[in-house]
Each structure stands twice: as C-alpha cells, then as structure tokens.
Design a protein around this motif. Sequence first.
Motif, PDB file in Angstrom:
ATOM      1  N   ASP A   1       0.845  -1.192   0.000  1.00 52.43           N
ATOM      2  CA  ASP A   1       0.000   0.000   0.000  1.00 52.43           C
ATOM      3  C   ASP A   1       0.882   1.245   0.000  1.00 52.43           C
ATOM      4  N   LEU A   2       0.925   1.954  -1.129  1.00 53.10           N
ATOM      5  CA  LEU A   2       1.802   3.121  -1.236  1.00 53.10           C
ATOM      6  C   LEU A   2       1.361   4.269  -0.336  1.00 53.10           C
ATOM      7  N   LYS A   3       0.083   4.307   0.054  1.00 52.59           N
ATOM      8  CA  LYS A   3      -0.348   5.328   1.018  1.00 52.59           C
ATOM      9  C   LYS A   3       0.328   5.086   2.361  1.00 52.59           C
ATOM     10  N   LEU A   4       0.481   3.813   2.717  1.00 57.05           N
ATOM     11  CA  LEU A   4       1.127   3.465   3.976  1.00 57.05           C
ATOM     12  C   LEU A   4       2.635   3.711   3.895  1.00 57.05           C
ATOM     13  N   THR A   5       3.262   3.328   2.783  1.00 57.10           N
ATOM     14  CA  THR A   5       4.701   3.578   2.658  1.00 57.10           C
ATOM     15  C   THR A   5       4.984   5.086   2.614  1.00 57.10           C
ATOM     16  N   ASP A   6       4.090   5.846   1.998  1.00 58.27           N
ATOM     17  CA  ASP A   6       4.231   7.312   2.024  1.00 58.27           C
ATOM     18  C   ASP A   6       4.167   7.827   3.456  1.00 58.27           C
TER      19      ASP A   6
ATOM     20  N   PRO B   1      10.544  -5.691  -2.901  1.00 56.65           N
ATOM     21  CA  PRO B   1       9.965  -5.370  -4.209  1.00 56.65           C
ATOM     22  C   PRO B   1       9.905  -3.880  -4.517  1.00 56.65           C
ATOM     23  N   GLY B   2      10.308  -3.035  -3.560  1.00 51.56           N
ATOM     24  CA  GLY B   2      10.474  -1.616  -3.876  1.00 51.56           C
ATOM     25  C   GLY B   2       9.321  -0.691  -3.541  1.00 51.56           C
ATOM     26  N   GLY B   3       8.372  -1.123  -2.712  1.00 50.57           N
ATOM     27  CA  GLY B   3       7.261  -0.240  -2.354  1.00 50.57           C
ATOM     28  C   GLY B   3       7.723   0.996  -1.595  1.00 50.57           C
ATOM     29  N   LEU B   4       8.492   0.787  -0.541  1.00 47.01           N
ATOM     30  CA  LEU B   4       9.009   1.900   0.254  1.00 47.01           C
ATOM     31  C   LEU B   4      10.004   2.729  -0.567  1.00 47.01           C
ATOM     32  N   THR B   5      10.740   2.065  -1.452  1.00 43.95           N
ATOM     33  CA  THR B   5      11.689   2.758  -2.329  1.00 43.95           C
ATOM     34  C   THR B   5      10.973   3.799  -3.173  1.00 43.95           C
ATOM     35  N   ARG B   6       9.822   3.449  -3.712  1.00 45.55           N
ATOM     36  CA  ARG B   6       9.050   4.385  -4.534  1.00 45.55           C
ATOM     37  C   ARG B   6       8.656   5.618  -3.730  1.00 45.55           C
ATOM     38  N   SER B   7       8.233   5.391  -2.488  1.00 46.91           N
ATOM     39  CA  SER B   7       7.819   6.520  -1.657  1.00 46.91           C
ATOM     40  C   SER B   7       9.003   7.432  -1.335  1.00 46.91           C
ATOM     41  N   ILE B   8      10.180   6.833  -1.110  1.00 45.69           N
ATOM     42  CA  ILE B   8      11.382   7.626  -0.836  1.00 45.69           C
ATOM     43  C   ILE B   8      11.744   8.466  -2.056  1.00 45.69           C
ATOM     44  N   LEU B   9      11.707   7.854  -3.238  1.00 45.86           N
ATOM     45  CA  LEU B   9      12.024   8.585  -4.465  1.00 45.86           C
ATOM     46  C   LEU B   9      10.989   9.671  -4.740  1.00 45.86           C
ATOM     47  N   ASN B  10       9.717   9.380  -4.489  1.00 49.37           N
ATOM     48  CA  ASN B  10       8.673  10.381  -4.702  1.00 49.37           C
ATOM     49  C   ASN B  10       8.758  11.533  -3.708  1.00 49.37           C
TER      50      ASN B  10
ATOM     51  N   ILE C   1      18.467   6.789   7.382  1.00 52.34           N
ATOM     52  CA  ILE C   1      18.330   5.338   7.219  1.00 52.34           C
ATOM     53  C   ILE C   1      16.844   5.023   7.372  1.00 52.34           C
ATOM     54  N   ILE C   2      16.281   4.396   6.369  1.00 49.70           N
ATOM     55  CA  ILE C   2      14.852   4.080   6.356  1.00 49.70           C
ATOM     56  C   ILE C   2      14.698   2.621   5.964  1.00 49.70           C
ATOM     57  N   GLY C   3      13.781   1.909   6.613  1.00 44.83           N
ATOM     58  CA  GLY C   3      13.592   0.524   6.212  1.00 44.83           C
ATOM     59  C   GLY C   3      12.435  -0.165   6.891  1.00 44.83           C
ATOM     60  N   ASN C   4      11.796  -1.048   6.130  1.00 44.70           N
ATOM     61  CA  ASN C   4      10.827  -1.992   6.672  1.00 44.70           C
ATOM     62  C   ASN C   4      11.633  -3.234   7.037  1.00 44.70           C
TER      63      ASN C   4
END
Length: 264
Positions: A71-76, A97-106, A169-172
């Motif tokens: 859920d990109l709303k949650l990773t955001d 798979p890069g969900g949190l990565t997308r939010s960091i880049l966005n 440093i960010i991570g699930n």
Amino acid sequence: MSLRPKVSHGKAQKKSTEEKRDTVDKLFTCTMAASRKVGSLRLPPLPSVGELIKLYNLRAEKQLSQNFLLDLKLTDKIVRQAGSLRGAHVCEVGPGPGGLTRSILNAEAADVLAVEKDSRFIPGLKLLSEAAPGRLRIVHGDILTYRMDRGFPAAISKPWEEDPPNLHIIGNLPFSVSTPLIIKWLENIADRTGPFAFGRTRLTLTFQKEVAERLTASTGSKQRSRLSIMAQYLCTVHQCFVIPGRAFVPKPELNGSGVRLLGL
C-alpha cells in the motif's frame, strides 16, 4: 483424428511471462525517457508493486521473515515520519519489491542507496533505478556487514554537536534481523562509527510492535529492558504509529510499528 498441434502449457506460460516482462521493460524505458523530459524528481507512472511481484513470481520467504508493504499510502506515511527528504541521501534497508523505495524517491530524495540481500529482488529494483536515473543505487549485500560509512560522500558529514547530516536510514526491517541490527547501530552511535561517522544520522524504521514498545518503554514499564536503556541513553526514541498485521503480505502474527531514532 485432431490435426491441431500439441501445445506445451509450461512453455506457453513461460513465453507469456517473458512477453509480459518485455512489455514492462519497454514501459519502464518509455517512462524513464518521459521523466527525463519533464525533469521532475517524482517517479513517472509505473506498474504497481503487486504487478511486479506477480511478474517476477516473487514470494516472501518465511525463513527470512519477509513481509511486503504494498500500500503506497502506507509507505508514504512511513516516509513522512522521516521529515523532508528533498535533496537528501537515504540508505534503505531491505527494499524487497520496492514499495518503500518508490515513496522515498517520490519524496524527492536525491540519492538512495538500497541494500538488498535477496537476489530475487534485484531485477525489479534495477527497473526502478532506470525510472529514476542517477538517483537509485543498488547494493546486493547484507546490511549487517555492509560498510555504510563508505556508501556516501564524506562532504555530507556534520559535527555531532550540530544538526544531523542530510542522511537518513529508512527501512521496513525483516523481523528476524531487526533486534541485532538496532543493537549494532546503537553500538555505532556510541562509537560514532558506521553510518554515524557522518554525524547524528536519522533512523526511521519499522519493527514488530513488541520491539517498538521495548525501545520506547519508560521506567517501571513491563516492557522495560536492556534494549530500552541502551536506546534511550543514546537516542531520542519516538514510536510513530502502529501498522496492522493485515497491511503486510503475507500477514504476520503480530502488528508492526514505525519508530524514529536520533542520536543524542
């Protein structure tokens, strides 16, 4: 007698998967070109994380305690807890798979270093890197042994007594490594080594709710432990919000929680 040629369903399915991957590759190439023309730091439209998981037949490995956040709303929401990332350097731990990565880049981070141990996720991360040219570096390695002090330019360093460096440093975190990893980082904070050679590097992490409660437990609390004392002696620790187990794929037995830490 039927004159239809026999078709191998296995081969047909394999061919179909390869065709889908080729289509995704072409889509990423097109969106990458579009993103360069626009010049925005936000990602162009991409296939969903769930679609990439299906495409690459990715499954969370139980022995690695992997649980995906789709859920990109949650990773955001997790990324917002770190504060502004515009122009920042970020080390993401275990992007999967890069969900949190997308939010960091966005969030317009300028330089993201993703450290991933599981080789199955590298192709999908490389596609994401192509969609964010020059902003996502991928290291195939173990965060427990990776020398993060070599991963970023020395110029971003700040004296310990001053404001934190522009490094996060960010991570699930996989639940199986979260406790040994945070203990290692607390030792690094005490010694001002590793990622804390740059200064008071900020951490925004997800843990099992039980571990988060131990990190933040006050004196007299049942959850108070050696980990509580270490963390609170060396850092300010803030439990941000609870992440329900149903938000993860597959669903773990326990809820998760977001935690922020900053060296004192």
